[in-house]
Design an enzyme around this catalytic site. Structure first.
Site, PDB file in Angstrom:
ATOM      1  N   HIS A 240       0.990  -1.265   0.044  1.00  0.00           N
ATOM      2  CA  HIS A 240       0.000  -0.084  -0.027  1.00  0.00           C
ATOM      3  C   HIS A 240       0.837   1.440  -0.021  1.00  0.00           C
ATOM      4  O   HIS A 240       1.962   1.231   0.721  1.00  0.00           O
ATOM      5  CB  HIS A 240      -0.863  -0.120   1.185  1.00  0.00           C
ATOM      6  CG  HIS A 240      -1.988   0.854   1.154  1.00  0.00           C
ATOM      7  ND1 HIS A 240      -1.738   2.273   1.254  1.00  0.00           N
ATOM      8  CD2 HIS A 240      -3.260   0.889   0.981  1.00  0.00           C
ATOM      9  CE1 HIS A 240      -2.967   2.913   1.274  1.00  0.00           C
ATOM     10  NE2 HIS A 240      -3.968   1.957   0.924  1.00  0.00           N
ATOM     11  N   ARG A 261      -6.427   9.655  -1.243  1.00  0.00           N
ATOM     12  CA  ARG A 261      -5.954   9.773  -2.685  1.00  0.00           C
ATOM     13  C   ARG A 261      -6.959   9.743  -3.560  1.00  0.00           C
ATOM     14  O   ARG A 261      -7.012  10.413  -4.639  1.00  0.00           O
ATOM     15  CB  ARG A 261      -4.938   8.601  -3.053  1.00  0.00           C
ATOM     16  CG  ARG A 261      -3.566   8.900  -2.556  1.00  0.00           C
ATOM     17  CD  ARG A 261      -2.683   7.774  -2.827  1.00  0.00           C
ATOM     18  NE  ARG A 261      -3.011   6.482  -2.533  1.00  0.00           N
ATOM     19  CZ  ARG A 261      -3.375   5.064  -3.284  1.00  0.00           C
ATOM     20  NH1 ARG A 261      -3.171   5.352  -4.438  1.00  0.00           N
ATOM     21  NH2 ARG A 261      -3.698   4.257  -2.549  1.00  0.00           N
TER      22      ARG A 261
END
Lengths: 574, 234, 262
Positions: A240, A261
């Protein structure tokens, strides 16, 4: 040595109490309430595990403008077509029903839109905003409400009871139960079961920075391997991109959710550049996790990382109020280690997050071993070479439910066998060996060294020489682990439990490195600097491993969609 | 940094005692990190509980410098040395900082903490999720109170739990409120009556330590007040 | 009840010192029915409240079944007995001037017993208070944790319970001594002057503080319950306010007490 264990017999033994284990227990029981269901977890049931850590959400094609076909396509593109298409199709077609069940039967309450319907947010790598969530703490809601449902059913719960090994019947052909170890007393429990569901949640904690809960040490993979299962896609390790960097704290590696994001947060290197422009100018920070993690890693490796060895995640331009309202949990965590997510950048690093590989299953969670079902992260094939954010908890819940139903139906077909007591005895002795040894190093240093080796050589970017050295070193570490010592005393002996953890971690690491060496191409999360391109002609295959055999490949069956059907993004690392 | 940990093994020790450790404290370390440091460098027999290390599971709840807290979320920089670490109160000790959560979960189970759908079984088909407009106020206080991670901090801090055997405790009563106030549950259980007997909401003395102790900003006292009024926001 | 209690307290501790409330004073007050009714109502309210509180606190610690039934029975009997005695005293009222001294006159053991009881209670209270303060100081100085006492709510609760028990204990003795008004007014006077001995003076002040604090804290909780979410953050500030008000309200009664001794 005498046989020193207590005994328990049941119909269904479930190992693990995350999303998969809990859904399996509820579905098995509701399918047939006369079943004796036993749910054992390494930690406290309903509190340990990684489903609880899910922040972002659960993907489901609920919206009329969306469709399972679209979700399927996104999943396959994200997985670089390495997915087992029947498993992936099962995931996307059943996810909407699971969400409905979670809401109307389990009592979860997901965030709503203005008009009162379920809100679905944007997540990276998807063509439609389909991520169902509850604030930024979705996992707590799902696991807590599933756990509450246990109180309404006659299911036997064994807290802090880890599985040491799966046990075969005397003929050695099927799984007849498992040997468990009660952490509190340090005593063994031999459980006889018609069906064992393995749902321990895999978990890549063999890297310096990793996201899962601390008790995740690859127990499921190691036990399955030792029992003779087939494991696939073990090289596919998802990192990640935004794991928190918190100095010497174990909090480091904890994930800051993808939704940041998705909402537009930027990733900057130490020079303040949005470096994703060089790696994926079209999608920038909203590219899939494999791309973004690798980009960050390369920036750091090129010397453009921060002093602590990370990059910067900056959501401040979205507005402090927006960030505080939508990501309250993250704001708090960051604040506690001295960052203000609402007004400034936070130091992050790629972090080992999810293991796409695992035990090979069919759509009903059957494995090659009769009597053993696997669901959740322990299983492999659903996500291919890279998992989409939001598909993980979906997998656990969908396949956990299926495993539960399969187990309940199997009761009629499967007799209650006696497990092989010699096998149990060996497992017992093996587990007890480190206890009270006079000489021997402690397993903590072995773990630290393994994490370093894996991070440097079996991490975001790999190469043949490095992988071979990694395997050699893993071999040495395995020998050291076999000789490791723990202080004596059976009751709540964390150091002893840790030696068992490290052994399993080493097995999982070995499987990962072996598969990584075998796959001579780059695809999704697996990047080889010596084979930087994706090669569908030769490598659209699953890499299988099983004890007693050399690794082998089997082609991916493109039963529903092929790479030619989509103008896919053939992403390669730069 | 000096740590004093209340250690006790009921099988071998007569009574709990403080054990002193000097921890190599580094920036951003939490109490949980310090406990791991002790385990790996000084005392391999130390017993404590952990899982997520991110403040989401509640496994590491304990008493630090007199206050209940999640060890993984308490940074050493915020604490005064010597740091006193003790197990949760009102629960039997298994070893050192590990307590038996069974009595806590017994009280939790006693309020029927599960949502009852219609039909309830997981195997039947599921209807559409309820349409609930966020600005309608239908969820009321529930949103604030549903985040409980069942860590036991409130249970440990409550003097009524300590003194009144059979008192259900703030966590269980909070859960009862959340379900009683959930507009979606149509199964019609009289949840308020379930918690109004002996050891129920009327045994609470409005002390409020539960509110101060909760690491996730749930206010169990408020839930209890609402239950007492029978006002469950429907 | 708060109104009645504060009214009574004002008259007995602020308008005059308690030592000035002998049999003659009572006779004056109870000449008409209004004050008798006042005192009767106050008696029943305070007694029921106090007994209910004590009963509730003890009941949970006693096993259900026979033990609990016995406890319930004992409390019922006790409540009945004291209520009857008190109400009877109010109804019987003071003896008419010039009538016989009273059936219990001369039983000087009665005031002696009451005073001895109070003295014992006082000694216990002082000792316990010093011990508690000592333990608290020792823990603070040695940097040891204070247990649940780190939470202000714990203090509010404990002080309220302590105050309640203290006031109830005093009330029971008070019912006994007021019963002397119809039965032996001279002994009543002796009791009242006996209460003024220096050893018991802190107890007098403590009594006022207890009543004031217990009432104010009770009002605090009632308000918080009524306002619930709107006052969720006010619990501790209001507790501090209660402590401050208690201190302020006790000072005048202390002044009155000290003035009466000169």
């Amino acid at each position: 040595m005498r046989r020193e264990w207590d005994e328990l017999a049941c119909d269904v033994l479930i190992l693990g109490s995350g999303g998969a284990g809990l859904m399996a227990a509820l579905h098995a029981y509701d399918t047939d309430p006369s079943l004796e269901v036993v749910l054992a977890a390494k930690g406290l049931v309903g509190k340990s595990g990684c489903t609880r850590l899910v922040q972002g959400g659960f993907n489901a094609a609920l919206d009329p403008a969306d469709s399972p076909e679209r979700h399927f396509r996104d999943t396959l593109e994200g997985g670089q077509f390495l997915n087992d298409q029947e498993l992936a199709w099962t995931l996307v077609s059943e996810a909407p029903e699971v969400i409905r069940k979670l809401e109307t039967k389990v009592g979860c309450f997901f965030d709503r839109r203005e008009d009162g319907t379920i809100h679905q947010k944007a997540f990276a790598g998807q063509s439609f905003d389909r991520t169902v969530h509850r604030g930024d703490l979705t996992g707590i809601e799902i696991v807590s409400r599933l756990h509450d449902q246990l109180f309404a059913r006659r299911i036997r719960v064994l807290d802090e009871t880890r599985a040491v090994d799966l046990l075969h019947d005397r003929a050695g052909r099927r799984i007849a139960g498992a040997l468990l170890l009660r952490q509190r007393e340090g005593t063994f429990l031999l459980v006889r079961a018609r069906v064992v569901i393995l749902a321990t949640g895999g978990g890549p904690r063999m890297y310096t920075f990793s996201a899962p809960s601390l008790e995740k040490t690859g127990d499921g993979y190691a036990m399955a391997w030792r029992a003779g299962c087939e494991l696939i896609d073990m090289e596919m390790m998802q990192f990640h991109p935004t794991g928190l960097l918190a100095g010497a704290s174990r909090l480091s590696g904890m994930v800051l959710e993808e939704g940041l994001r998705g909402a537009g947060a930027w990733l900057l290197n130490a020079r303040g550049e949005r470096y994703m422009a060089r790696y994926d100018p079209e999608r920038m920070e909203r590219a899939t996790r494999d791309l973004v993690s690798r980009a960050s890693y390369l920036e750091i490796a090129a010397g453009r990382g921060t002093a602590a060895g990370g990059v910067l995640l900056d959501a401040s331009h979205l507005g402090a109020a927006f960030v505080a309202r939508n990501f309250p949990g993250m704001v708090k965590r960051c604040a506690e280690v001295g960052y203000d997510l609402t007004t400034g950048p936070v130091e992050v690093t790629p972090t080992a997050h999810f293991h796409m590989g695992g035990v090979r299953i069919d759509v009903d969670c059957h494995t090659a071993l009769p009597g053993l079902l696997v669901a959740g992260e322990d299983a492999g094939g659903v996500h291919g070479a890279n998992r989409l954010g939001g598909n993980g908890v979906a997998e656990s819940c969908v396949f956990g439910a299926r495993a539960g139903r399969t187990a309940a139906r199997a009761r009629a077909e499967r007799p209650l066998e006696a497990p092989d007591e010699d096998e149990a005895q060996r497992a017992c002795e093996g587990a007890l060996a480190p206890l009270g040894r006079d000489r021997g190093e402690r397993s903590f240093e072995i773990r630290d060294r393994l994490q370093r080796v894996m991070w440097e050589r079996v991490g975001l970017v790999r190469d043949g020489g490095g992988l071979e050295r990694a395997l050699a070193e893993i071999g040495e570490l395995e020998e050291r682990a076999a000789r490791a010592a723990a202080p004596s005393g059976r009751r709540w002996n964390l150091a002893w439990q840790h030696t068992l953890d490290v052994r399993n971690l080493l097995t999982a690491a070995r499987l990962t490195a072996t598969a990584a060496l075998y796959r001579r191409e780059s695809r999704g999360s697996h990047a080889r600097s010596d084979f930087p391109d994706r090669d569908d002609a030769r490598w659209l295959v699953h890499i299988h491993q099983a004890a007693g055999r050399e690794p082998w490949t089997e082609p991916v069956h493109l039963t529903r969609l092929s790479p030619d059907d989509v103008a896919g993004r053939q992403a390669a690392p730069s | 940094m000096i740590f004093r940990v209340r250690c006790f093994d009921p099988m071998t020790d007569a009574r709990p005692a403080w054990r002193r450790y000097t921890v190599d404290a580094e920036p951003r370390m939490s109490v949980l990190d310090a406990l791991f440091w002790i385990l790996e460098h000084e005392d391999g027999s130390l017993g404590f509980r952990y899982s997520c290390r991110a403040g989401m599971c509640g496994s590491c709840a304990m008493v630090v410098n007199g206050r209940e807290a999640l060890a993984c979320r308490l940074r050493l920089e915020a604490l005064r040395a010597p740091v006193h670490v003790e197990p949760l109160r009102s629960l039997p000790i298994i070893k050192d900082l590990v307590v038996d959560m069974a009595p806590f979960f017994d009280t939790y189970g006693a309020v029927d903490p599960f949502y009852v759908g219609e039909p309830a079984a997981m195997t039947g088909s599921a209807g559409a999720p309820a349409v609930v407009r966020p600005d309608s106020g239908a969820r009321g206080l529930v949103e604030q109170q549903v985040g409980c991670i069942s860590c036991g901090a409130c249970y440990s801090a409550c003097p009524v739990v300590a003194g009144h055997p059979g008192y259900l405790g703030p966590a269980a009563l909070n859960r009862a409120y959340v379900l009683a106030a959930d507009v979606r549950e149509t199964a019609g259980r009289d949840r308020v009556r379930l918690v109004s007997g002996d050891g129920g909401v009327h045994a609470c003395h409005d002390v409020g330590s539960c509110v101060a102790a909760c690491p996730v900003d749930v206010n169990p006292l408020l839930s209890i007040m609402r239950l007492r009024k029978g006002a469950v926001d429907r | 009840m708060v109104a009645f209690a504060f009214g009574h307290l004002f008259m007995m501790h602020y308008q005059r010192a308690p030592s000035a409330t002998g049999a003659a004073f009572v006779a004056g007050r109870w000449a008409g029915p209004a004050w008798r009714a006042f005192d009767g109502v106050l008696l029943l309210l305070a007694l029921t409240h106090g007994v209910a509180g004590a009963h509730g606190a003890l009941r949970s610690r006693v096993r259900p079944g026979v033990s609990r039934a016995a406890l319930d029975g004992a409390f019922a009997v006790g409540l009945g007995a004291f209520a009857c005695l008190g109400v009877w005293a109010v109804l019987a009222g003071p003896r008419a001037p010039g009538s016989a001294p009273g059936p219990l006159s001369g039983a000087t053991w009665i005031p002696a017993a009451l005073l001895a009881g109070l003295a014992a209670l006082a000694a216990l209270t002082y000792a316990a208070g010093l011990a508690a303060a000592g333990v608290l100081c020792a823990r603070i100085l040695r940097r040891l944790p204070l247990g649940r006492w780190v939470y202000p709510g714990q203090w509010a609760f404990a002080l309220s319970r302590l105050a309640g028990v203290g006031v109830l204990g005093f009330l029971l003795i008070h019912i006994l001594d007021v019963a002397l008004v119809p039965l032996a007014p001279d002994l009543y006077d002796r009791t009242v002057t006996g209460y003024a001995t220096p050893f018991l003076v802190p107890m007098e002040v403590a009594l006022v503080a207890a009543v004031v604090y217990h009432a104010l804290n009770g009002l605090r909780l009632t308000t918080l319950e009524a306002l619930d979410i709107r006052a969720a953050r006010a619990h501790t500030p209001l507790f501090v306010l209660v402590l401050v008000l208690t201190a302020l309200l006790v000072l005048p009664s202390l002044a009155v007490l000290l003035a009466s001794r000169r």
